[in-house]
Design a protein around this motif. Sequence first.
Motif, short mmCIF file in Angstrom:
data_model
loop_
_atom_site.label_atom_id
_atom_site.label_comp_id
_atom_site.label_asym_id
_atom_site.label_seq_id
_atom_site.Cartn_x
_atom_site.Cartn_y
_atom_site.Cartn_z
N ALA A 187 76.23 -17.25 -34.68
CA ALA A 187 76.84 -17.51 -33.37
C ALA A 187 78.14 -18.29 -33.53
O ALA A 187 79.14 -18.04 -32.82
CB ALA A 187 75.87 -18.28 -32.48
N ARG A 188 78.13 -19.25 -34.48
CA ARG A 188 79.34 -20.04 -34.70
C ARG A 188 80.47 -19.14 -35.20
O ARG A 188 81.62 -19.23 -34.74
CB ARG A 188 79.07 -21.15 -35.72
N GLY A 189 80.15 -18.23 -36.12
CA GLY A 189 81.17 -17.33 -36.61
C GLY A 189 81.68 -16.40 -35.52
O GLY A 189 82.89 -16.12 -35.44
N GLU A 190 80.77 -15.89 -34.69
CA GLU A 190 81.18 -15.02 -33.57
C GLU A 190 82.14 -15.75 -32.64
O GLU A 190 83.15 -15.18 -32.20
CB GLU A 190 79.95 -14.55 -32.80
N LEU A 191 81.85 -17.02 -32.37
CA LEU A 191 82.70 -17.79 -31.46
C LEU A 191 84.08 -18.05 -32.07
O LEU A 191 85.11 -17.75 -31.44
CB LEU A 191 82.02 -19.12 -31.14
N ASP A 193 85.67 -16.65 -34.62
CA ASP A 193 86.44 -15.44 -34.86
C ASP A 193 86.90 -14.81 -33.54
O ASP A 193 88.04 -14.34 -33.43
CB ASP A 193 85.62 -14.42 -35.64
N GLY A 194 86.01 -14.82 -32.55
CA GLY A 194 86.36 -14.22 -31.27
C GLY A 194 87.47 -14.97 -30.56
O GLY A 194 88.40 -14.35 -30.01
N VAL A 195 87.41 -16.31 -30.57
CA VAL A 195 88.47 -17.09 -29.94
C VAL A 195 89.79 -16.89 -30.66
O VAL A 195 90.84 -16.68 -30.03
CB VAL A 195 88.09 -18.59 -29.89
N ASP A 196 89.76 -16.93 -31.99
CA ASP A 196 91.00 -16.74 -32.76
C ASP A 196 91.61 -15.37 -32.46
O ASP A 196 92.84 -15.23 -32.31
CB ASP A 196 90.73 -16.87 -34.25
N ARG A 197 90.77 -14.34 -32.41
CA ARG A 197 91.29 -13.01 -32.15
C ARG A 197 91.95 -12.92 -30.78
O ARG A 197 93.05 -12.38 -30.63
CB ARG A 197 90.17 -11.97 -32.25
N LEU A 198 91.28 -13.49 -29.77
CA LEU A 198 91.83 -13.43 -28.41
C LEU A 198 93.14 -14.22 -28.31
O LEU A 198 94.09 -13.78 -27.66
CB LEU A 198 90.80 -13.97 -27.41
N ILE A 199 93.17 -15.36 -28.97
CA ILE A 199 94.40 -16.17 -28.91
C ILE A 199 95.55 -15.46 -29.60
O ILE A 199 96.65 -15.32 -29.04
CB ILE A 199 94.16 -17.57 -29.52
N VAL A 200 95.30 -15.01 -30.82
CA VAL A 200 96.39 -14.43 -31.63
C VAL A 200 96.80 -13.05 -31.11
O VAL A 200 97.99 -12.73 -31.01
CB VAL A 200 95.97 -14.37 -33.11
#
Length: 555
Positions: A187-191, A193-200
Motif C-alpha cells: 500500500a505504501r508503494g502504491e501511494l 508511486d501513484g502520487v509521484d506519477r500524478l504530480i510529475v
Amino acid sequence: MAQPTDPLADELWAHLRRTQPHFALHAGEPVTQLPRGTHEEAVDAAALGRRLLAGLDRLPGSAAGTSTAAVVRELAGQLAGADEDYWWSFPVAPYQTFTWTVFGQQVFRPFTFATGDDVKRYLSLVNDFTRTVKAARTKLAGQADRGIGLPRPALPGFLSTVRTQRGAAAEFLRPAESRLADLDAAARGELVDGVDRLIVDELLPAFDRVLTYLDGPGARRAVDGVGLGQYPGGAEAYRRLVRQYATYEIDPADVHELGLAQVERLTAQLAEIRREAGFDGDETAYRAVLEADPRFHAPDAEHVAATYRRHIAAIEPRLDQWFRVRPRAAFGVQRLDPELEAGMTFGYYEPPIATNPVGRYRFNGSGLADRAQISAAALIFHELVPGHHFHLARQAEDATLHPLQAQGAAEFFGAYTEGWAEYAASLGFEMGLYTDPWDRYGACLHQRFVAQRLVVDTGLNLLGWPEDKARAYLASMTMESPAQVASEVLRYGTDLPAQSLSYRLGSEKFWQLRRTAERALGSRFDVRDFHEVVLGCGTLPLTAVERNVDSYLNG
C-alpha cells in the motif's frame, strides 16, 4: 421536531458537504472529492438551485416563512445562477486560489493512512486537484472567448500566485514517510508511486499550461483596465453580485453615494480627534507623525500577537454586559502560514473544528515595517470577539439550528457575517474600549477604510474608474502601504468584485435595525435582547433578520 423545510435543507446541505470539502470536515465526515471548477459543475449546481426553489414554492405559507426556509431560498437562488455567474471570476486570482491552499492545509496534510482504501481515496483526491488546475486553464480560455479578457494590471499577481501554488502543491501532496507507518509495504508503494506519477505526469504539466497561457495567449488578449463593467454584460453581472452579497435589494449607484457620504462623515470625525489631540495640521501631516511613531509598527509577529491579546484582555470583562450567551469554544490569535501571507492583505478568522477546537484570528505577520498597527483594536474586535467568533463559533454550537445554518450559510451571506463583525467592532465606542485617542483614531480609520470600499468597488466595477484613480482614492483613506493599497484594489476589481461591499452594507443594516428597536422600545430596550434576536437564529439573509426584528418589536 421535523419541519417541512428539512428535506430541502438536507438536500442543500448534502450538496455543500459533497462539493466543498471544508463543510465535510466541519461535519466530521471524510472528504471524498474536491471541486473541479468546471462549467459542468456550475450547470449541475444551477439545476439543483432551481429544483429547490420549486420545492419551496410548494410549501404551505407557514413553513415558507421560517428562518430555515429563508436560508434555503437565498442559497438556492444563488445556486440557480451559478452557470451564468461562473464566467465572472478569474480562477487564478489570489483570493480564488486560496481554496487550493486550504485543500493542502485541511485535506492533504492532515490525511491519515490506515488501509489500502485510504490510499485509493487519497490518490482520487490528488487526481481531483489535478483536474481543478486543468479546469482553470480551460476556464481562462472560455472567458477570453466570451470577451472577458484577463485584466493586465492583475497579470503579474496571477503569475506569481500560480507559481507559488505550483511549488506548494508539489510539496503538500507528497505525504511524509512518518504518516505512512500503518500501511503495509504494498500500500505504501502504491501511494508513493501513484502520487509521484500524478504530480510529475499530470499536475505540474497542468500548472505549466496555465502559466504558458497567462504569459502567452492570455497576455495578448488581456484588457488594460480592471472591473467587471468593462466587459460585455459585466455591469449586469455586477448588479447581481451586489444583490447576492448584500442579501437585500440595493442599487450599486446608491451604494456608491452611501460610501461617499460615510467617508465624508468619518473624515470629519478624524479631524475632530486630531483637534482634541492638539494637532493643528492636516491629515497627511498627522499620518506622517503616526507612521514615524514606533508604537504603531510592530518589530515582529509576536508583537502583533501581543497587541491583539492586550485588546482581547480589555474587552473580556465587559462582554456579559452586552451579550447573554457566549460561545463555549476558546479563542486566540495565530500567525498565518507563510505561503498565504503574500496574497492576503490582513488575515482571516478560522472557526473551531473537531480537530482544532479553538477559534483563531490568523493574522498576516509579514511586511510589518509597512503595516501600521493603529487599527489593531478595531481589527481584533471584528475578527474575533465579539465579531466572527461570537457569531460563527456560537452558531456551530447551537444544536437547534439546522446544520445548513449552523455550519454552511455564513460563507454565502457576507452581509450578515462581515456586517455583524463590523457592527461588533463599532460597539467598542460605547463599551469604552476606544477611550485612548490612538485607539479611537485607529477605529475611525478602520471604519473609513471599510466605507471607502463602497466607493472604490462600485467605482471600478460600475463607473469605469481606472486603477490609478482607485489607488489614489484608497491611499488617501488609509495608512496602508502602497503594496497593500494595490492588493486591495485588485481584490475589488479582479479577485472578488462586490464582496467587499458586504462589510459596510451589513453593519449599516444592523445599526439601522438597532436604532429602530431603540426608538420603538425606549427605556425597555436592552442591548442584550437585541443581540439575541439578531444572533440567536444563526446566519440569515438580512431580509430575514429584519423580519425577526419586526416580530421582536411587535410580538
